[in-house]
Design an enzyme around this catalytic site. Structure first.
Site, PDB file in Angstrom:
ATOM      1  N   LYS A 133      36.888  32.606  -1.125  1.00  0.00           N
ATOM      2  CA  LYS A 133      37.732  33.059  -2.399  1.00  0.00           C
ATOM      3  C   LYS A 133      36.963  32.378  -3.505  1.00  0.00           C
ATOM      4  O   LYS A 133      36.944  30.869  -3.562  1.00  0.00           O
ATOM      5  CB  LYS A 133      38.894  32.863  -2.444  1.00  0.00           C
ATOM      6  CG  LYS A 133      39.736  32.844  -3.676  1.00  0.00           C
ATOM      7  CD  LYS A 133      41.128  32.628  -3.649  1.00  0.00           C
ATOM      8  CE  LYS A 133      41.670  32.277  -4.929  1.00  0.00           C
ATOM      9  NZ  LYS A 133      43.122  31.892  -4.946  1.00  0.00           N
ATOM     10  N   GLY A 189      50.463  28.991 -10.257  1.00  0.00           N
ATOM     11  CA  GLY A 189      51.732  28.398  -9.888  1.00  0.00           C
ATOM     12  C   GLY A 189      52.690  28.451 -11.124  1.00  0.00           C
ATOM     13  O   GLY A 189      53.739  27.852 -11.009  1.00  0.00           O
ATOM     14  N   ALA A 234      47.798  35.041  -7.960  1.00  0.00           N
ATOM     15  CA  ALA A 234      48.263  34.151  -8.819  1.00  0.00           C
ATOM     16  C   ALA A 234      49.349  34.305  -9.631  1.00  0.00           C
ATOM     17  O   ALA A 234      49.174  35.472 -10.385  1.00  0.00           O
ATOM     18  CB  ALA A 234      47.196  33.473  -9.880  1.00  0.00           C
ATOM     19  N   GLY A 235      50.306  33.509 -10.092  1.00  0.00           N
ATOM     20  CA  GLY A 235      51.480  33.632 -10.659  1.00  0.00           C
ATOM     21  C   GLY A 235      52.736  34.787 -10.415  1.00  0.00           C
ATOM     22  O   GLY A 235      53.653  34.692 -11.175  1.00  0.00           O
ATOM     23  N   ASN A 295      51.019  32.004  -3.159  1.00  0.00           N
ATOM     24  CA  ASN A 295      51.347  30.700  -2.318  1.00  0.00           C
ATOM     25  C   ASN A 295      52.474  29.899  -2.750  1.00  0.00           C
ATOM     26  O   ASN A 295      53.454  29.805  -2.110  1.00  0.00           O
ATOM     27  CB  ASN A 295      49.876  29.887  -2.429  1.00  0.00           C
ATOM     28  CG  ASN A 295      49.652  28.481  -1.859  1.00  0.00           C
ATOM     29  OD1 ASN A 295      48.540  28.162  -1.747  1.00  0.00           O
ATOM     30  ND2 ASN A 295      50.955  28.148  -1.377  1.00  0.00           N
ATOM     31  N   THR A 296      52.304  29.348  -4.037  1.00  0.00           N
ATOM     32  CA  THR A 296      53.408  28.636  -4.593  1.00  0.00           C
ATOM     33  C   THR A 296      54.879  29.169  -4.397  1.00  0.00           C
ATOM     34  O   THR A 296      55.633  28.435  -3.850  1.00  0.00           O
ATOM     35  CB  THR A 296      53.166  28.462  -6.180  1.00  0.00           C
ATOM     36  OG1 THR A 296      51.865  27.958  -6.539  1.00  0.00           O
ATOM     37  CG2 THR A 296      54.450  27.408  -6.757  1.00  0.00           C
TER      38      THR A 296
END
Lengths: 66, 255
Positions: free
Chosen positions: B97, B158, B184-185, B206-207
């Site tokens: 990635k 994040g 993301a996000g 992830n986050t």
């Protein structure tokens, strides 16, 4: 002798091998990656590669990340 | 109904990809990966501080997963390429990635550097998954450079803000002949469902999972949302309307 370890000056014993350096860093060799003078050095070469004065060594490891 | 998802010709078992950062412990990360059903799991690469010691993150990833290193920490194409090559030499496989991020405040990727790195690594046989600012012309450049998919951001890394790039994601999905993986996000399962309803091929989270009070529970919730959103996309949503339209007959009872 003096080497660059991860971009910083480091003093190590003359004739130290890459394997000895890793042991001293207390890092798990199974997850460690080594670059010697900007070239990847595979684990098979760690024991036999003696470091020279002025060598640049970078040690990396896989870590968590997204 | 069979709904096969492939990247670079490889069948991927789940449209939910999971990052491994920020979990409270290795054990909770392992449990979350299992609960997520994720087939693709990301890791990063960092310098080891002398004396700090380091465990082996790879040993905490359940077997049967594609471990995809990212190039986080790279600010430009050259650094991303260096990290990718190093990861492959270390036995991490061909998946990479690409993150080329010169900006620490917003963590927004540099599309130009990302395209450059994609070209170099695709030529070297990597399966390249570039993280980028959603832009159609750049998405086409990434495709032409050899990307296996494109990974447009939903919102900055994040931030948990959801699919703030919604209109651009829709355009990418409609115009591009590559899997669009929203990365993301995404802060909630409903965000992931929304991305999938827009036609994304997959999402990477992830986050939102890692910082939840119950990472494994949240991983499962995201997995369900991804499935629901995908199913809805395949079924086809009705168009939005300005005025009401009755779902029951309006005539024949009292009048």
């Amino acid at each position: 002798m003096r080497i660059k370890l991860n971009g910083r000056d480091a003093e190590i014993k003359d004739g130290s091998t890459v394997a000895a350096l890793l042991r001293g860093m207390k890092t798990d060799p199974k997850s460690s990656l080594v670059e010697l003078n900007m070239k990847v050095l595979r684990p098979a070469g760690w024991k036999e590669t003696a470091l020279q004065d002025g060598d640049a060594v970078e040690v990396f490891s896989f870590v968590t990340g997204g | 109904m069979e709904d096969i998802f492939k990247i670079a010709g490889k069948k991927i078992r789940s449209r939910f990809m999971l990052g491994t950062g920020k979990f409270p412990s290795d054990e909770s990360m392992t449990e979350a990966i299992k609960a997520s059903g994720a087939h693709v799991v990301t890791v990063a690469l960092r310098r080891v501080d002398a004396g700090a010691g380091s465990g082996n993150i790879l040993s905490h990833i359940p077997p049967g997963r594609i471990v995809m290193p990212n190039t986080s920490g790279a600010r430009n194409a050259a650094e991303a390429v260096r990290i990718a090559r190093l990861a492959r030499e270390a036995g991490a496989g061909d998946w990479i990635k690409i993150e080329a991020i010169p900006d620490n405040r917003h963590l927004l990727p540099d599309n130009l550097e990302t395209i450059k790195a994609t070209g170099v690594l695709a030529r070297e046989g990597f399966i390249v998954m570039p993280y980028f600012n959603p832009d159609l012309a750049d998405a086409r450049r990434l495709r032409d450079a050899g990307a296996a998919s494109v990974m447009p951001l939903g919102a900055p890394i994040g931030t948990n803000k959801g699919v703030t790039t919604r209109e651009l994601i829709k355009i990418l999905v409609s115009e591009l002949d590559l899997p669009v993986v929203v990365d993301a996000g995404l802060g909630r399962p409903s965000h992931a469902a929304e991305a999938m309803e827009l036609g994304a091929a997959a999402v990477l989270v992830n986050t939102a999972v890692a910082v939840s009070g119950d990472p494994a529970g949240m991983a499962e919730a995201f997995a369900l949302a991804v499935k629901a959103g995908r199913r809805a996309w395949l079924a086809g949503a009705g168009a939005a309307r300005e005025l009401a339209e009755a779902s029951s007959p309006l005539t024949g009872f009292l009048r």
